[in-house]
Design an enzyme around this catalytic site. Structure first.
Site, PDB file in Angstrom:
ATOM      1  N   PRO A   2      32.593  -7.333  10.898  1.00  0.00           N
ATOM      2  CA  PRO A   2      33.717  -6.444  10.727  1.00  0.00           C
ATOM      3  C   PRO A   2      34.814  -6.433  11.775  1.00  0.00           C
ATOM      4  O   PRO A   2      34.682  -5.802  12.806  1.00  0.00           O
ATOM      5  CB  PRO A   2      33.025  -5.070  10.746  1.00  0.00           C
ATOM      6  N   GLU A   3      35.933  -7.053  11.518  1.00  0.00           N
ATOM      7  CA  GLU A   3      37.184  -6.588  12.104  1.00  0.00           C
ATOM      8  C   GLU A   3      38.036  -6.171  10.905  1.00  0.00           C
ATOM      9  O   GLU A   3      37.541  -6.221   9.764  1.00  0.00           O
ATOM     10  CB  GLU A   3      37.835  -7.666  12.986  1.00  0.00           C
ATOM     11  N   LYS A  52      39.321  -0.411  10.590  1.00  0.00           N
ATOM     12  CA  LYS A  52      37.954  -0.795  10.232  1.00  0.00           C
ATOM     13  C   LYS A  52      37.300   0.231   9.320  1.00  0.00           C
ATOM     14  O   LYS A  52      36.086   0.197   9.136  1.00  0.00           O
ATOM     15  CB  LYS A  52      37.141  -1.003  11.515  1.00  0.00           C
ATOM     16  N   ARG A 259      32.318  -4.620  26.458  1.00  0.00           N
ATOM     17  CA  ARG A 259      32.488  -5.731  25.523  1.00  0.00           C
ATOM     18  C   ARG A 259      32.792  -6.988  26.321  1.00  0.00           C
ATOM     19  O   ARG A 259      33.306  -6.926  27.432  1.00  0.00           O
ATOM     20  CB  ARG A 259      33.645  -5.463  24.555  1.00  0.00           C
TER      21      ARG A 259
END
Length: 273
Positions: A2-3, A52, A259
């Site tokens: 998912p982006e 998203k 991240r």
DNA sequence: TCCTTATGTACAA
DNA sequence: TGTACCTAAGGAC
């Protein structure tokens, strides 16, 4: 996986396969069973994506299923017959011709119009929403000392960009990820925004993230294609310690806000505006 | 079989 | 800043 491009593609695919028809809605895993029972037999009337977040609208009243895949959520969609549901399927839509199985979402909830509106209000402009533009995003960026790498991942600033598009768009524009937002000119950010629009539209179309220009594809450069489960050709994402396609230098990685960030220090030098 | 990792976010401290 | 949450795949044993 998912982006924003994934979510917009899911909205389109739900419209293609389910809109205007009654669906049987179930939750084999059990966590969404009560809502599923309420939705069974109702018609999917609208689908929408913002960043998203995916919204599935069921008639006749305005009730929405709000879905956020998080890091692990996945969809499996296709033509009937549907495979036997496993006990990890949170939500299954089924009609005579198609099925859609949702697994592992961060969010899957029945919400009202007002609750949906509140979600839109806390999200920034989305490069994939035709009515959205860069102005609101730049207004925040130009006032911020936070790095552009962090700002691009902040869904209140730009909705839909994730770790892959962040790394790739900064590389494509030769921008050091640690550049403070307020050091970017409006013209520079507009270039980034326009590029995100193009890249993410292509992502929706292809169903994967491809960011290398035609002259830098494996065929054009006579190098082996990338083998990775996110499925596209990229310049820097998850290429730590490999060589840069453009300068031959080493791609670097660092943790930023939990991240992994990837960039080429030669092609993205500090101080470039 | 276990451990790590992942395209994400929210909340506690 | 750290941790919790959700799932699946790949690699080390």
């Amino acid at each position: 996986m998912p982006e924003g491009h994934t979510i917009h593609r899911l909205a389109q695919d739900h419209t293609t396969l389910f809109a205007g028809r009654k669906a049987t809605v179930t939750s084999p895993q059990g966590k969404f069973s009560d809502a599923a029972d309420l939705l069974t037999g109702r018609e999917l009337t609208r689908t929408e994506a913002h960043g998203k977040h995916l919204f599935l609208g069921f008639g006749p009243a305005d009730s929405w299923v709000h879905i956020h895949l998080g890091l692990f959520g996945t969809y499996a969609m296709g033509a009937t017959p549907a495979p036997p549901p496993t006990d990890t399927v949170r939500l299954r839509l089924l009609n005579e011709s198609a099925y859609a199985d949702l697994r592992g979402p961060t969010t899957c909830a029945l919400i009202t119009d007002a609750e949906k509106q509140a979600i839109h209000e806390r999200l920034g402009p989305d490069p994939l929403r035709p009515s959205d533009g860069p102005a609101k995003a730049y207004a925040r960026i130009s006032r911020s000392r936070t790095t552009i790498a962090a700002l691009l991942m902040d869904q209140k600033v730009v909705a839909g960009v994730g770790n892959v598009y962040r790394a790739e768009v900064l590389f494509r524009h030769g921008i050091d990820p640690y550049t403070p937002g307020r050091d970017l000119t409006e013209a520079r950010f507009t270039q980034i925004w326009d590029d995100l629009v193009a890249l993410m539209r292509e992502g929706v179309r292809l169903g994967r993230i491809d960011t290398v220009r035609p002259e830098h594809t494996p065929e054009a450069m006579n190098r082996p294609p990338r083998v990775d489960d996110h499925g596209g050709e990229v310049y820097v994402y998850r290429r730590a310690d490999q060589t840069c396609h453009l300068c031959g230098g080493e791609i670097r990685t660092a943790a930023l806000a939990a991240r992994n960030l990837f960039w080429c220090p030669t092609c993205q030098p500090p101080g470039a505006r």
